[in-house]
Design an enzyme around this catalytic site. Structure first.
Site, PDB file in Angstrom:
ATOM      1  N   ASN A 153       0.782  -1.237   0.000  1.00  0.00           N
ATOM      2  CA  ASN A 153       0.000   0.000   0.000  1.00  0.00           C
ATOM      3  C   ASN A 153       0.814   1.289   0.000  1.00  0.00           C
ATOM      4  O   ASN A 153       0.297   2.335  -0.379  1.00  0.00           O
ATOM      5  CB  ASN A 153      -0.997  -0.009   1.174  1.00  0.00           C
ATOM      6  N   GLU A 250       5.114  -4.168  11.850  1.00  0.00           N
ATOM      7  CA  GLU A 250       4.007  -3.204  11.867  1.00  0.00           C
ATOM      8  C   GLU A 250       2.841  -3.854  11.158  1.00  0.00           C
ATOM      9  O   GLU A 250       2.963  -4.281  10.001  1.00  0.00           O
ATOM     10  CB  GLU A 250       4.426  -1.890  11.204  1.00  0.00           C
ATOM     11  N   CYS A 284      -2.644   1.885   6.322  1.00  0.00           N
ATOM     12  CA  CYS A 284      -2.777   1.187   7.601  1.00  0.00           C
ATOM     13  C   CYS A 284      -3.348   2.126   8.649  1.00  0.00           C
ATOM     14  O   CYS A 284      -3.967   1.695   9.614  1.00  0.00           O
ATOM     15  CB  CYS A 284      -1.426   0.667   8.053  1.00  0.00           C
TER      16      CYS A 284
END
Ligand code: NAD
Length: 496
Positions: A153, A250, A284
Site C-alpha cells: 500500500n 508493523e 494502515c
C-alpha cells in the site's frame, strides 16, 4: 506510461532476470494493462542474496555513518528529481491518485534525506561510574544482515523507511517487496544503485510469499523488519522467535475517529473523510470506525455522507479523480462481501451510492455483475453499525468503507475506541484541552491525532502500533535505531 517495464532483481551488485514463475504487475484501474513483467526470484536466489549481503556487511558497518549517508542523500535527490514520473508509475501500479503517488515518492526522498544525516547525530551515551577513574559508555552496532518484507500500500515510502535506517545504522539488506508493486520496488533499488551503493549492501528479490518465508527461515538473516497483515506478521514473529532473531513488525489496524459533542464539525467532517477515503482507504492508518456523540451525530453524519457520495472515483491518473481503485479484484470482492454481510446483520448503509461501482464512476445496481476488464473500484461507503455486533465494525477491510457508531459522552466514546485487537492510530475531535489530555491517557494506540485525521506520519518521530497492530521497536526517527542496532556497554578506564 506506455511501455511495459522488464523487472529485475538485484543480487550482490548485479541486476539479474529471475528464473522463477512469471510475474506480472497490472494496473488495478485497468487490469488488462500490463505495467511490468518478468520472472520471480527463486529460493536459491535468497541464498545468493544473503551471501552477498553477508560479504558486504563488515566493510559497510565499518564505513563512517556520514559516508554511508552520502549514498542515501544522493538516492533521495534522484527520487526527488523523478517524483513526477515515478509518482505516475506508482499511481498506475498501486492505484492511489497521481497527487498521492507523487507525494509518496517525495516522502520516500525525504526519508532517505533524514536518515542520511544519522552521521551527525548521537552515536551512543556516556554515563557516570560508581568507580573513580571510569566512565561507562553505551555504544551501538548494526544487527548485520536485515530482511525487509514490505506491503503493497505504500510501495516506495514504507520500503524507504525500513531500508534507509537499516543502511544508515550499518546493516546490509535483503528486500522482498509485495507482489502487486514490483515496479516501484525496482525504482527505489535503481535510485540507490545509481547513487553508488556498494555491491551487496542492498539486494532486491521480487516474488511471492515463498521468498519471504525463505528469508525468515534463513540462518544468515540477523533481523527481520516486516510490515503487513497481522496474521502474516505474527507467523513470521513466531518463526523468528524460535531462531532468536529480532523482529520489528508493523501490522493491521481498525482505526477510530472520535467526534465529541464540542468538536468543530467543519474540521471533523473534512478530516474524517480524508482519513477514511484518501488512498481508497488502503492506508494502515486510515479511519475505518467513526465514533460520534449522539448529540451532534445527525448533522455530522449528513455532511460526512454527502462528502462520501460526492467523491470522484476513477482512473488514478486522471487529475479529477479523488478515489482510485483498490489493489485487486480479490480485495474488492472481499470488501463488497463484508458490506453485504453487514447489511444482512442489520447495519444500515448511509451513503446513496452502491459500493460496487463501474470504471466510469457510475454506480451499479447492487449485485449486478461487473464488465470484464473493469477496474477494481469500490465507492466510498458509510455504514451505520449502531446497536449491532457486525463483524465490519471489528475486522480490517482495508478499503474506502467506514463504520459509524453513535455513543453518549466521552467515556463511552473512548471505551469504544479501545475496543478490538488493534491499536495503531486514532483521531479525536474536541475543542476542550482537558478532554484532549484525557484522550492521551485513555486511548491505547501507538499514534493519536487530536483534531486531525488518523493518517499521517513524519519521519523524525516514532511510527507504529500498540496491541495487535505492532510487535517490537517502533519505526522512523530516533526509534529506528532501537531495532536496527544493538548496544555494547563499555566500562572504560585508563590503562595506568
Ligand atoms: P500481507 O501481509 O499480505 O503481505 C505483506 C508482505 O508479506 C508481502 O511482501 C507478502 O508477499 C509477504 N508475505 C506474505 N506471506 C508471507 C509469509 N508467510 N512469510 C513471509 N512473507 C510473507 O499485507 P499486504 O496485503 O501487502 O498489506 C496490507 C496489510 O498491511 C494490512 O493489514 C495493513 O494494515 C498492513 N499495513 C500495516 C502498516 C503499519 O505500519 N502498521 C503499514 C502498511 C500496511
Amino acid at each position: 506510461m506506455t511501455a511495459t517495464v522488464e523487472l529485475r532483481h538485484r543480487i550482490g551488485g548485479e541486476w539479474t532476470l529471475g528464473s522463477g514463475e512469471p510475474v506480472e504487475s497490472r494496473s488495478p484501474a485497468h487490469p488488462d494493462r500490463l505495467i511490468a513483467t518478468g520472472r520471480a526470484a527463486v529460493v536459491e536466489d535468497v541464498d545468493a542474496a544473503v551471501a552477498a549481503a553477508r560479504l558486504a556487511a563488515p566493510d559497510w558497518a565499518r564505513m563512517p555513518a556520514g559516508s554511508r549517508g552520502v549514498f542515501l542523500r544522493e538516492a533521495g535527490r534522484l527520487l526527488s528529481d523523478r517524483a513526477e514520473v515515478l509518482g505516475a508509475e506508482l499511481a498506475a501500479e498501486e492505484g492511489k491518485t497521481l497527487a498521492e503517488g507523487v507525494g509518496e515518492v517525495r516522502r520516500a526522498a525525504q526519508i532517505l534525506e533524514y536518515f542520511a544525516s544519522v552521521g551527525d547525530r548521537q552515536a551512543g551515551t556516556v554515563h557516570h561510574s560508581p568507580r573513580a577513574g571510569e566512565r561507562i559508555l553505551v555504544t551501538r552496532k548494526p544487527l548485520g544482515v536485515v530482511a525487509a518484507i514490505t506491503p503493497f500500500n505504500f510501495p516506495i515510502a514504507i520500503p524507504a523507511w525500513k531500508i534507509a535506517p537499516a543502511l544508515a545504522y550499518g546493516n546490509t539488506v535483503v528486500w522482498k517487496p509485495a507482489g502487486p508493486v514490483p515496479l516501484l520496488a525496482l525504482r527505489l533499488a535503481e535510485a540507490l544503485v545509481e547513487a553508488g551503493l556498494p555491491a551487496g549492501v542492498l539486494n532486491l528479490l521480487i516474488g511471492g510469499a515463498d521468498l519471504g518465508s525463505a528469508m525468515v527461515a534463513h540462518p544468515g538473516i540477523d533481523g527481520i523488519t516486516f510490515t503487513g497483515s497481522t496474521t502474516v506478521g505474527r507467523s513470521i514473529a513466531a518463526l523468528a522467535a524460535a531462531r532468536g532473531v529480532p523482529v520489528q513488525a508493523e501490522l493491521g489496524g481498525k482505526n477510530a475517529a472520535v467526534v465529541l459533542a464540542d468538536a468543530d464539525l467543519d474540521l471533523a467532517v473534512a478530516q474524517v473523510a480524508a482519513g477514511a477515503f484518501n488512498s481508497s482507504g488502503q492506508k494502515c492508518t486510515a479511519t475505518s470506525r467513526v465514533i460520534v456523540d449522539e448529540s451532534i451525530a445527525d448533522g455530522f453524519l449528513a455532511r460526512l455522507v454527502a462528502r462520501a457520495d460526492s467523491l470522484v472515483v476513477g482512473d488514478p491518473l486522471d487529475p479529477a479523480t479523488q478515489i482510485g481503485p483498490v489493489i485487486s479484484d480479490h480485495a474488492r470482492r472481499s470488501m463488497l462481501g463484508a458490506v453485504a454481510a453487514a447489511t444482512d446483520a442489520g447495519v444500515v448503509r448511509l451513503t446513496a451510492r452502491e459500493p460496487e461501482i463501474g470504471a466510469s464512476g457510475a454506480s451499479r445496481a447492487s449485485g449486478a455483475s461487473r464488465a470484464s476488464g473493469g477496474g477494481h473500484f469500490v465507492a466510498p461507503t458509510v455504514l451505520d453499525c449502531t446497536g449491532t455486533e457486525a463483524a465490519v465494525w471489528d475486522d480490517e477491510l482495508f478499503g474506502p468503507i467506514v463504520g459509524v457508531k453513535r455513543v453518549s459522552g466521552t467515556a463511552e466514546a473512548f471505551a469504544e475506541a479501545n475496543r478490538g485487537e488493534f491499536g495503531l492510530t486514532a483521531a479525536v475531535f474536541t475543542r476542550d484541552l482537558g478532554t484532549a489530555l484525557e484522550a492521551m491517557d485513555a486511548i491505547d494506540t501507538g499514534i493519536l491525532h487530536v483534531n486531525s485525521e488518523s493518517a499521517g506520519a513524519d519521519p523524525h518521530v516514532p511510527f507504529g502500533g500498540a496491541k495487535g497492530s505492532g510487535l517490537g521497536p517502533k519505526e522512523q526517527g530516533e526509534a529506528a535505531q532501537e531495532f536496527f542496532t544493538h548496544t555494547t556497554t563499555v566500562y572504560l578506564r585508563g590503562g595506568a
